[in-house]
Design an enzyme around this catalytic site. Sequence first.
Site, PDB file in Angstrom:
ATOM      1  N   SER A 211      19.316  16.942   3.088  1.00 44.37           N
ATOM      2  CA  SER A 211      20.207  16.214   2.185  1.00 44.37           C
ATOM      3  C   SER A 211      21.543  16.931   1.956  1.00 44.37           C
ATOM      4  CB  SER A 211      19.499  15.975   0.856  1.00 44.37           C
ATOM      5  OG  SER A 211      19.074  17.196   0.284  1.00 44.37           O
TER       6      SER A 211
ATOM      7  N   LYS B  12       9.953  26.137   6.778  1.00 43.54           N
ATOM      8  CA  LYS B  12      10.765  25.474   5.771  1.00 43.54           C
ATOM      9  C   LYS B  12      11.248  26.540   4.799  1.00 43.54           C
ATOM     10  CE  LYS B  12      10.614  22.011   2.145  1.00 43.54           C
ATOM     11  NZ  LYS B  12       9.798  20.984   1.503  1.00 43.54           N
TER      12      LYS B  12
ATOM     13  N   LYS C   6      13.575  23.681   9.080  1.00 42.60           N
ATOM     14  CA  LYS C   6      14.325  22.989   8.040  1.00 42.60           C
ATOM     15  C   LYS C   6      14.901  23.973   7.047  1.00 42.60           C
ATOM     16  CE  LYS C   6      13.212  19.915   4.293  1.00 42.60           C
ATOM     17  NZ  LYS C   6      12.176  19.205   3.617  1.00 42.60           N
TER      18      LYS C   6
HETATM   19  C1  PBG Z   1       9.377  18.250  -0.638  1.00 41.39           C
HETATM   20  C2  PBG Z   1      10.491  18.089   0.269  1.00 41.39           C
HETATM   21  C3  PBG Z   1      11.797  18.510   0.062  1.00 41.39           C
HETATM   22  C4  PBG Z   1      12.542  18.042   1.127  1.00 41.39           C
HETATM   23  C5  PBG Z   1      11.669  17.380   1.984  1.00 41.39           C
HETATM   24  N1  PBG Z   1      10.397  17.446   1.438  1.00 41.39           N
HETATM   25  C6  PBG Z   1      12.410  19.202  -1.079  1.00 41.39           C
HETATM   26  C7  PBG Z   1      11.986  20.536  -1.474  1.00 41.39           C
HETATM   27  O1  PBG Z   1      11.211  21.223  -0.814  1.00 41.39           O
HETATM   28  O2  PBG Z   1      12.466  20.920  -2.531  1.00 41.39           O
HETATM   29  C8  PBG Z   1      14.004  18.217   1.293  1.00 41.39           C
HETATM   30  C9  PBG Z   1      14.666  17.252   2.186  1.00 41.39           C
HETATM   31  C10 PBG Z   1      16.134  17.202   2.073  1.00 41.39           C
HETATM   32  O3  PBG Z   1      16.785  17.983   1.372  1.00 41.39           O
HETATM   33  O4  PBG Z   1      16.693  16.297   2.709  1.00 41.39           O
HETATM   34  N2  PBG Z   1       8.334  18.977  -0.242  1.00 41.39           N
END
Ligand code: PBG
Length: 309
Positions: free
Chosen positions: A254, A175, A228
């Site tokens: 998102s 991630k 991701k």
């Molecule tokens: C939180 C989390 C995030 C997303 C999924 N889980 C945000 C982040 O890490 O700031 C993002 C998902 C998306 O942008 O659709 N741990």
Amino acid sequence: MAETELSPSHLIQPMFVTSGEGLREPVESMPGVERLSISELVAEVTTVASAGVRAVLLFGIPSTKDEVASEAYDDEGVVQMAVRALKEAHPEVTVITDVCLCEYTSHGHCGVLQGDEVDNDLTIELLAKTAISHADAGADAIAPSDMMDGRIGAIRTQLDESGHQGLPIISYAAKYASSFYGPFRDAADCAPSSGDRRGYQMDPANALEAVREAEADLDEGADVLMVKPAMPYLDVVSLVKEATGAPVAAYQVSGEYSMIKAAAANGWLDERSAVLESLLAIRRAGADAIITYYATAAALWLAEEASTR
Ligand code: PBG
């Protein structure tokens, strides 16, 4: 002769569940996405499932946030209650839960703070507690998205010890610290109030590191590896798939969703063909499953295409 296939069974619909009753709150930066209270969520999943999508991923928006994310591991927390309601109403739908603290902490970080820094080891204990409470509520799989080191091992051990040996872990293995999460942070109200997530999320410059992260997570007991965001990291999806051969999921996040929505709203892109192409490309790169806010819409488009072929 097509080398790649895209079908509704590859898609997972992320959903935001909020405490309160009778609520459907639109997320401004994600047109078409709403935060739903539990009864609305249960109703919406009827639509998701009838489109042919078999799995949902739940993110909780709690009634209260605090320094130690208490509602994340509360057996009566919003996600735990939502899981019980969903499994009762839709036993055939796979319910995956997000395991992270950022939606539940007052400061918005994915773990508990010690001074300005996230305390990794303290955090993984709370994550394991959260995972167990989701499992006790009836979740079919859990998806830890926090990116702390060693959390998959801790969660696996503690799930096993509490009678959940069969519960799969979908690990956010790679991630990245990405700008493309912006709209999600509006939706979940979880932007960090100070600092950023670069201490625990990955550097966009690194791809081989993703393979090391993925291998470490597999060793610790992950069942599915996630990459991701998806589109800017298709090379990473490919690498992780080739290097591990394990099931790989990719998350069209998102920001990826909102970019297509915004362009479509302006008449600059054809939404349907852009979405289906993006999902096919993510599959081609090597993803076995795709988490996308477009899951339900895409499933309906795919069904339409199949019926006119
Ligand atoms: C939180 C989390 C995030 C997303 C999924 N889980 C945000 C982040 O890490 O700031 C993002 C998902 C998306 O942008 O659709 N741990």
